[in-house]
Design an enzyme around this catalytic site. Structure first.
Site, PDB file in Angstrom:
ATOM      1  N   GLY A  17       2.846   1.688   3.157  1.00 46.65           N
ATOM      2  CA  GLY A  17       3.532   3.067   1.875  1.00 46.65           C
ATOM      3  C   GLY A  17       2.729   3.358   1.162  1.00 46.65           C
ATOM      4  N   ASP A  18       2.742   4.296   0.363  1.00 45.98           N
ATOM      5  CA  ASP A  18       2.239   4.747  -1.577  1.00 45.98           C
ATOM      6  C   ASP A  18       0.702   4.658  -0.843  1.00 45.98           C
ATOM      7  OD1 ASP A  18       4.604   4.747  -2.152  1.00 45.98           O
ATOM      8  OD2 ASP A  18       4.350   2.369  -2.910  1.00 45.98           O
ATOM      9  N   LYS A  21      -0.295   9.837   0.807  1.00 48.17           N
ATOM     10  CA  LYS A  21      -0.052  10.646   2.242  1.00 48.17           C
ATOM     11  C   LYS A  21       0.322  12.489   1.149  1.00 48.17           C
ATOM     12  CE  LYS A  21       3.763   7.817   2.776  1.00 48.17           C
ATOM     13  NZ  LYS A  21       3.374   7.336   2.008  1.00 48.17           N
ATOM     14  N   GLY A  45       8.547   8.200  -2.748  1.00 46.52           N
ATOM     15  CA  GLY A  45       7.497   8.984  -3.976  1.00 46.52           C
ATOM     16  C   GLY A  45       6.304   9.399  -3.719  1.00 46.52           C
ATOM     17  N   HIS A  46       6.259  10.350  -2.948  1.00 49.53           N
ATOM     18  CA  HIS A  46       4.939  10.712  -2.869  1.00 49.53           C
ATOM     19  C   HIS A  46       4.221  11.430  -3.740  1.00 49.53           C
ATOM     20  CE1 HIS A  46       6.196  10.539   1.296  1.00 49.53           C
ATOM     21  NE2 HIS A  46       5.786   9.988   1.067  1.00 49.53           N
ATOM     22  N   THR A  47       3.324  11.230  -4.178  1.00 52.04           N
ATOM     23  CA  THR A  47       2.795  11.961  -5.546  1.00 52.04           C
ATOM     24  C   THR A  47       1.852  13.483  -5.290  1.00 52.04           C
ATOM     25  OG1 THR A  47       3.143   9.950  -5.947  1.00 52.04           O
ATOM     26  CG2 THR A  47       1.807  11.555  -7.518  1.00 52.04           C
ATOM     27  N   GLN A 246       6.895   6.206   4.511  1.00 50.66           N
ATOM     28  CA  GLN A 246       6.566   5.070   3.925  1.00 50.66           C
ATOM     29  C   GLN A 246       5.939   4.285   5.074  1.00 50.66           C
ATOM     30  OE1 GLN A 246      10.346   5.635   4.680  1.00 50.66           O
ATOM     31  NE2 GLN A 246      10.094   5.965   2.553  1.00 50.66           N
ATOM     32  N   LYS A 353      -8.106   6.564  -2.942  1.00 54.59           N
ATOM     33  CA  LYS A 353      -8.542   5.408  -3.639  1.00 54.59           C
ATOM     34  C   LYS A 353      -9.740   4.878  -3.785  1.00 54.59           C
ATOM     35  CE  LYS A 353      -4.215   4.366  -5.855  1.00 54.59           C
ATOM     36  NZ  LYS A 353      -2.822   4.686  -6.275  1.00 54.59           N
TER      37      LYS A 353
HETATM   38  P1  GDP Z   1       2.564   8.436  -1.384  1.00 54.29           P
HETATM   39  O1  GDP Z   1       4.225   7.964  -1.491  1.00 54.29           O
HETATM   40  O2  GDP Z   1       1.657   7.690  -0.076  1.00 54.29           O
HETATM   41  O3  GDP Z   1       2.642   9.934  -1.377  1.00 54.29           O
HETATM   42  O4  GDP Z   1       1.270   7.805  -2.805  1.00 54.29           O
HETATM   43  P2  GDP Z   1       2.258   8.170  -3.608  1.00 54.29           P
HETATM   44  O5  GDP Z   1       2.206   8.917  -4.603  1.00 54.29           O
HETATM   45  O6  GDP Z   1       2.865   6.704  -3.833  1.00 54.29           O
HETATM   46  O7  GDP Z   1       0.850   6.759  -4.640  1.00 54.29           O
HETATM   47  C1  GDP Z   1      -0.192   7.018  -4.728  1.00 54.29           C
HETATM   48  C2  GDP Z   1      -1.146   6.966  -6.053  1.00 54.29           C
HETATM   49  O8  GDP Z   1      -2.089   7.624  -5.790  1.00 54.29           O
HETATM   50  C3  GDP Z   1      -0.468   8.168  -6.468  1.00 54.29           C
HETATM   51  O9  GDP Z   1      -0.044   8.587  -7.637  1.00 54.29           O
HETATM   52  C4  GDP Z   1      -1.319   9.499  -6.108  1.00 54.29           C
HETATM   53  O10 GDP Z   1      -1.741  10.223  -7.450  1.00 54.29           O
HETATM   54  C5  GDP Z   1      -2.331   7.947  -6.286  1.00 54.29           C
HETATM   55  N1  GDP Z   1      -3.708   8.648  -5.855  1.00 54.29           N
HETATM   56  C6  GDP Z   1      -4.420   9.221  -4.519  1.00 54.29           C
HETATM   57  N2  GDP Z   1      -5.083   9.021  -3.787  1.00 54.29           N
HETATM   58  C7  GDP Z   1      -5.641   9.112  -5.320  1.00 54.29           C
HETATM   59  C8  GDP Z   1      -7.184   7.930  -5.405  1.00 54.29           C
HETATM   60  O11 GDP Z   1      -8.391   8.598  -4.194  1.00 54.29           O
HETATM   61  N3  GDP Z   1      -7.853   7.722  -6.595  1.00 54.29           N
HETATM   62  C9  GDP Z   1      -6.991   7.544  -7.143  1.00 54.29           C
HETATM   63  N4  GDP Z   1      -7.252   6.843  -8.100  1.00 54.29           N
HETATM   64  N5  GDP Z   1      -5.358   7.775  -6.952  1.00 54.29           N
HETATM   65  C10 GDP Z   1      -5.128   8.323  -6.045  1.00 54.29           C
HETATM   66  P1  IMO Z   2       6.504   6.113   0.495  1.00 55.41           P
HETATM   67  O1  IMO Z   2       6.825   7.064   1.137  1.00 55.41           O
HETATM   68  C1  IMO Z   2       5.839   2.033   0.180  1.00 55.41           C
HETATM   69  C2  IMO Z   2       9.527  -0.562   0.622  1.00 55.41           C
HETATM   70  C3  IMO Z   2      10.399  -1.208   0.507  1.00 55.41           C
HETATM   71  C4  IMO Z   2      11.031  -2.138   0.549  1.00 55.41           C
HETATM   72  C5  IMO Z   2      11.484  -2.135   2.015  1.00 55.41           C
HETATM   73  C6  IMO Z   2      12.359  -1.731   2.510  1.00 55.41           C
HETATM   74  O2  IMO Z   2       5.870   6.939  -1.403  1.00 55.41           O
HETATM   75  O3  IMO Z   2       5.304   5.574   1.020  1.00 55.41           O
HETATM   76  P2  IMO Z   2      14.154   0.348   2.064  1.00 55.41           P
HETATM   77  O4  IMO Z   2      14.826   1.326   0.371  1.00 55.41           O
HETATM   78  O5  IMO Z   2      13.652   1.878   2.670  1.00 55.41           O
HETATM   79  O6  IMO Z   2      15.702  -0.019   3.104  1.00 55.41           O
HETATM   80  O7  IMO Z   2      13.294  -1.167   1.211  1.00 55.41           O
HETATM   81  O8  IMO Z   2      10.348  -1.059   1.859  1.00 55.41           O
HETATM   82  N1  IMO Z   2       9.821   1.219   0.883  1.00 55.41           N
HETATM   83  C7  IMO Z   2       8.388   1.748   0.828  1.00 55.41           C
HETATM   84  N2  IMO Z   2       7.292   0.757   0.305  1.00 55.41           N
HETATM   85  N3  IMO Z   2       6.221   3.386  -0.500  1.00 55.41           N
HETATM   86  C8  IMO Z   2       7.809   3.735   0.477  1.00 55.41           C
HETATM   87  O9  IMO Z   2       7.489   5.036   0.662  1.00 55.41           O
HETATM   88  C9  IMO Z   2       8.415   3.105   0.411  1.00 55.41           C
HETATM   89  N4  IMO Z   2       9.793   3.217   0.742  1.00 55.41           N
HETATM   90  C10 IMO Z   2      10.475   2.043   0.851  1.00 55.41           C
HETATM   91  O10 IMO Z   2       9.772  -1.320  -1.368  1.00 55.41           O
HETATM   92  O11 IMO Z   2       9.795  -3.482   0.444  1.00 55.41           O
HETATM   93 MG    MG Z   3       4.704   6.534  -2.430  1.00 56.28          MG
END
Ligand code: GDP
Ligand code: IMO
Ligand code: MG
Length: 466
Positions: A17-18, A21, A45-47, A246, A353
């Site tokens: 995750g994170d 996306k 949490g998608h940024t 995720q 990243k």
């Molecule tokens: P998601 O859950 O897969 O949508 O990812 P998140 O938004 O939770 O986390 C990704 C983080 O990395 C966010 O704060 C984005 O703004 C940031 N991000 C995405 N791509 C890049 C990149 O290429 N470089 C840097 N430095 N930050 C990035």
């Molecule tokens: P995005 O879409 C990263 C992790 C939690 C925990 C496990 C189970 O932003 O990539 P839950 O609340 O789903 O029962 O927690 O999954 N987790 C994530 N980790 N990115 C996420 O979503 C996540 N959604 C759940 O931290 O380890």
């Molecule tokens: Mg996220």
């Protein structure tokens, strides 16, 4: 099934995750007609970063930022309080989320306060053994769906049905006649299982009914049949983007169980969650960081508990988008991505990243695992060893690394310049050693790298030359 003229692409988190996306979805949306969230809930949490504006979406598909038709499909668990907050906060940023922009499938499961209470109480009671969930009630909501006691969006938006459901839902404990309400039932169960947990508190049923029928009245206009809509779009030749939440290693079956989420983030989850045929999917694109992060407990063989890990965490701002927790950080794990490729069948990968690794020398990539404590160094695998020591099975698995030379820690303006040059030059616009890192990763995974991200902003991305 007749071949549809449309195009369907699934975007999947390839790690924990994170992976970025939200950013990739946002970059791809202009070429699509609709975006569909198919699983998970506000654990996500998608940024999306546009100039100085940062959008953090938990439930709304990332397509809303570009005002593309955005659908929440049946496989999602929806917290009505959270989606209302999101809609309100987007309105404050000038994006009006009305029923033309957003649709919510009538089949979508709704999260109620007893789900959050069960989630938090269980985690509190587990102490050190906790999963590290987001505490958003995700697991309990999916449990209720499987137990066939959940309340769906179509029922939730009808005040009479909702009141009756809340008042009669006694299945929480399978309790007999004495049980009056779902909320009271939940409280009783929680009190019995976790007598010491201060978190086992659910508001009285009448209070929940009052608050939730008001939320239902507000959200009613979004109700739709997302399954029919998506299939209709594809049939009519439109292009649909499926937004995974995720990541693959958090899949309920194929992730690092029990340290997983309760849905199926893998590509197949798009079919089950949105109600489309596997035959309708044209492309499956993974999103993976140039390193690995994880929030919450569970195995993480390439984890860095040293200064390098700390540096990556700070430079990459690796703190949870949803909970603010520090993310665990580690080296890129190729066997993990190869396993993810088995599960998803990637047509390509977006590597994000890369900029964050600037200035670290040498860089390490785990390319295989040594099994059984490395007995005579003979037993090796190039696919993530899910059934090995520390992963829930027998034997020990140790990551084996190769070292690559690092590349410079460029100021963000330089990365942006490289991204601008990338329009004509593709990955050749990257510093030489950065390009070599990307090429090596692609070669080891055995999947084409479609894009490389070098910053959080929309235009900080370099696409592979076609
Ligand atoms: P998601 O859950 O897969 O949508 O990812 P998140 O938004 O939770 O986390 C990704 C983080 O990395 C966010 O704060 C984005 O703004 C940031 N991000 C995405 N791509 C890049 C990149 O290429 N470089 C840097 N430095 N930050 C990035
Ligand atoms: P995005 O879409 C990263 C992790 C939690 C925990 C496990 C189970 O932003 O990539 P839950 O609340 O789903 O029962 O927690 O999954 N987790 C994530 N980790 N990115 C996420 O979503 C996540 N959604 C759940 O931290 O380890
Ligand atoms: Mg996220």
């Amino acid at each position: 099934m007749k071949k549809t003229a449309g195009e369907a692409t699934v975007i999947v988190g390839a790690q924990f995750g994170d992976e970025g996306k939200g950013k990739i979805i946002d970059a791809m949306v202009p070429e699509y007609d609709a975006v569909v969230r198919y699983q998970g809930g506000n654990n996500a949490g998608h940024t999306v970063v546009v100039g100085s504006e940062k959008f953090k979406m938990h439930l709304l598909p990332s397509g809303v930022v570009r005002k593309k038709r955005s659908l929440i499909a049946a496989g999602v668990v929806l917290d009505p309080r959270v989606i209302k907050q999101e809609i309100d906060s987007l309105a404050a940023k000038g994006i009006k989320v009305d029923e033309h922009l957003l649709g919510i499938d009538f089949r979508t499961q709704v999260i109620f306060p007893w789900h959050n209470a069960r989630d938090v109480a269980r985690e509190t009671a587990a102490g050190e053994g906790k999963i590290g969930t987001t505490g958003r009630g995700i697991g309990p909501a999916y449990e209720d769906r499987a137990a066939r006691t959940g309340i769906r969006f179509g029922e939730f938006i009808d005040a009479k049905t909702l009141a009756a459901k809340i008042a009669s839902k006694t299945a929480e404990t399978g309790a007999k006649s004495g049980a009056k309400t779902a909320a009271n039932e939940a409280k009783k169960t929680l009190g019995r299982i976790y007598p010491d947990s201060p978190d086992a508190i659910v508001p009285p049923a009448e209070e929940i009914a009052r608050e939730y029928s008001a939320l239902g009245a507000f959200l009613k206009k979004f109700a739709c049949d997302a399954c029919l809509e998506v299939n209709g779009l594809l049939e009519a030749g439109h292009r649909v983007l499926f937004e995974g939440a995720q990541g693959t290693l958090l899949d309920n079956d194929f992730g690092t169980y029990p340290f997983v989420t309760s849905s199926h983030p893998i590509a197949g989850g798009a079919c089950v969650g949105a109600g489309v045929s596997p035959r309708a999917i044209n492309r499956i694109e993974g999103v993976g960081k140039a390193y690995v992060t994880r929030v919450g407990s569970g195995p993480f063989p390439t984890e860095l508990n040293d200064g390098i890990g700390e540096r990556i965490r700070e430079k990459g701002a690796e703190y949870g988008t949803t909970t603010g927790r520090p993310r665990r950080v580690g080296w890129l794990d190729i066997p993990m991505l190869r396993y993810a490729d088995y599960l998803n069948g990637f047509t390509g990968i977006h590597l994000t990243k890369l900029d964050v690794l600037g200035g670290i020398n040498p860089l390490k990539i785990c390319f295989e695992y040594q099994l059984d404590g490395g007995r005579a160094g003979k037993t090796k695998t190039s696919v993530f060893p899910m059934n090995s020591g520390g992963f829930g099975g027998v034997g020990a698995a140790e990551p084996v690394y190769l070292e690559l030379p690092g590349f410079p820690d460029l100021p963000q303006a330089e990365w942006r310049k490289a991204a601008a040059e990338g329009v004509a030059k593709g990955f050749s616009a990257l510093p030489e050693k950065a390009r070599e890192y990307v090429e090596k990763a692609g070669e080891l995974i055995g999947v084409p790298i479609l894009s490389v991200s070098v910053g959080p902003e929309r235009n900080e991305i370099i696409w592979a030359k076609k």
